[in-house]
Design a protein around this motif. Structure first.
Motif, PDB file in Angstrom:
ATOM      1  N   PHE A 168       0.815  -1.212   0.000  1.00 38.42           N
ATOM      2  CA  PHE A 168       0.000   0.000   0.000  1.00 38.42           C
ATOM      3  C   PHE A 168       0.850   1.264   0.000  1.00 38.42           C
ATOM      4  O   PHE A 168       0.439   2.290  -0.538  1.00 38.42           O
ATOM      5  N   SER A 169       2.041   1.195   0.540  1.00 35.46           N
ATOM      6  CA  SER A 169       2.963   2.324   0.442  1.00 35.46           C
ATOM      7  C   SER A 169       3.353   2.545  -1.021  1.00 35.46           C
ATOM      8  O   SER A 169       3.396   3.682  -1.501  1.00 35.46           O
ATOM      9  N   GLY A 170       3.611   1.463  -1.729  1.00 30.86           N
ATOM     10  CA  GLY A 170       3.933   1.569  -3.154  1.00 30.86           C
ATOM     11  C   GLY A 170       2.765   2.091  -3.962  1.00 30.86           C
ATOM     12  O   GLY A 170       2.931   2.942  -4.842  1.00 30.86           O
ATOM     13  N   ILE A 171       1.566   1.597  -3.689  1.00 30.38           N
ATOM     14  CA  ILE A 171       0.375   2.065  -4.413  1.00 30.38           C
ATOM     15  C   ILE A 171       0.171   3.556  -4.194  1.00 30.38           C
ATOM     16  O   ILE A 171      -0.111   4.299  -5.138  1.00 30.38           O
ATOM     17  N   SER A 172       0.338   4.019  -2.954  1.00 27.77           N
ATOM     18  CA  SER A 172       0.142   5.445  -2.690  1.00 27.77           C
ATOM     19  C   SER A 172       1.191   6.292  -3.397  1.00 27.77           C
ATOM     20  O   SER A 172       0.888   7.367  -3.906  1.00 27.77           O
ATOM     21  N   ARG A 173       2.419   5.813  -3.494  1.00 24.92           N
ATOM     22  CA  ARG A 173       3.458   6.578  -4.181  1.00 24.92           C
ATOM     23  C   ARG A 173       3.230   6.602  -5.697  1.00 24.92           C
ATOM     24  O   ARG A 173       3.452   7.611  -6.336  1.00 24.92           O
ATOM     25  N   VAL A 174       2.775   5.486  -6.246  1.00 26.94           N
ATOM     26  CA  VAL A 174       2.460   5.461  -7.674  1.00 26.94           C
ATOM     27  C   VAL A 174       1.308   6.425  -7.958  1.00 26.94           C
ATOM     28  O   VAL A 174       1.358   7.210  -8.917  1.00 26.94           O
ATOM     29  N   ALA A 175       0.274   6.392  -7.125  1.00 27.04           N
ATOM     30  CA  ALA A 175      -0.862   7.304  -7.322  1.00 27.04           C
ATOM     31  C   ALA A 175      -0.420   8.755  -7.206  1.00 27.04           C
ATOM     32  O   ALA A 175      -0.841   9.600  -8.010  1.00 27.04           O
ATOM     33  N   LEU A 176       0.438   9.056  -6.251  1.00 32.04           N
ATOM     34  CA  LEU A 176       0.951  10.414  -6.081  1.00 32.04           C
ATOM     35  C   LEU A 176       1.771  10.837  -7.296  1.00 32.04           C
ATOM     36  O   LEU A 176       1.626  11.959  -7.797  1.00 32.04           O
ATOM     37  N   ALA A 177       2.623   9.958  -7.770  1.00 31.64           N
ATOM     38  CA  ALA A 177       3.462  10.284  -8.929  1.00 31.64           C
ATOM     39  C   ALA A 177       2.617  10.501 -10.179  1.00 31.64           C
ATOM     40  O   ALA A 177       2.876  11.430 -10.961  1.00 31.64           O
ATOM     41  N   LEU A 178       1.606   9.674 -10.386  1.00 29.83           N
ATOM     42  CA  LEU A 178       0.742   9.839 -11.557  1.00 29.83           C
ATOM     43  C   LEU A 178      -0.049  11.142 -11.477  1.00 29.83           C
ATOM     44  O   LEU A 178      -0.230  11.833 -12.490  1.00 29.83           O
ATOM     45  N   GLN A 179      -0.504  11.489 -10.271  1.00 33.01           N
ATOM     46  CA  GLN A 179      -1.211  12.760 -10.105  1.00 33.01           C
ATOM     47  C   GLN A 179      -0.270  13.936 -10.356  1.00 33.01           C
ATOM     48  O   GLN A 179      -0.650  14.913 -11.009  1.00 33.01           O
TER      49      GLN A 179
END
Length: 188
Positions: A168-179
């Motif tokens: 979930f840490s990775g998912i949140s960072r990917v979502a942040l980077a895409l945003q």
């Protein structure tokens, strides 16, 4: 300081989007690996804990040489030796250490659940306090699952929790980077 302020924030953000995205993907992969092999992930946590104890013991022994007073020398040295012995034991007997860490986690969840339940009784009239009851029930159920199945729960509990945390840490960072990438594209 002036050099840092001279660089626009969006340039720093644009430069770090790729790194953040890559790091997020790496975390997702590591989280999935931990979920697929929770025993290995749990043993890795135990080994890391063992090394931290050994390092702490070395620091205590170093402090023993610099402590003032004979009593301080002795106590720092004894604490350092205890850390090193316990770290070495955990390092060479990681499954026993993993069971101990799992039992400690179960005890923590039990105590947390009891305190959350007590707090809910005190706040039950407050809007939103139902979430505290939910937290208490989940904590007590997890503690029960861990304790009822010890030592077998040690093979999956620590590694699974670590895997989910990393995932979930990775998912949140990917979502942040895409945003951030979308914001930068919109700003251009």
């Amino acid at each position: 300081m002036a050099m840092v302020n001279a660089v626009p924030a969006r340039v720093i953000g644009r430069d770090s989007v790729g790194w953040t995205l890559g790091f997020g993907v790496l975390l997702i992969v590591l989280g999935l690996i931990a979920l697929m092999a929770p025993l290995v992930a749990g043993i890795a946590v135990t080994a890391m804990f063992a090394w931290l104890l050994i390092l702490g013991g070395i620091v205590h022994l170093f402090l023993a040489w610099h402590a003032r007073g004979a009593g301080a020398h002795l106590w720092e040295a004894l604490i350092g030796i205890a850390y090193i012995v316990m770290g070495g034991y955990l390092f060479y007997r990681p499954l026993i250490g993993l069971v101990a860490l799992t039992a400690f986690l179960g005890a923590y969840l039990l105590i947390k659940g009891i305190f959350e339940l007590i707090m809910w009784f005190r706040l039950r009239g407050v809007p939103g306090s139902g979430w505290m009851l939910f937290d208490a029930v989940v904590s007590l159920l997890l503690a029960g699952m861990i304790w009822l199945h010890l030592p077998y729960s040690a093979t999956w509990v620590i590694g699974t929790l670590l895997g989910f945390a990393i995932l979930f840490s990775g998912i949140s960072r990917v979502a942040l980077a895409l945003q951030a990438r979308r914001l930068h594209a919109a700003a251009v």
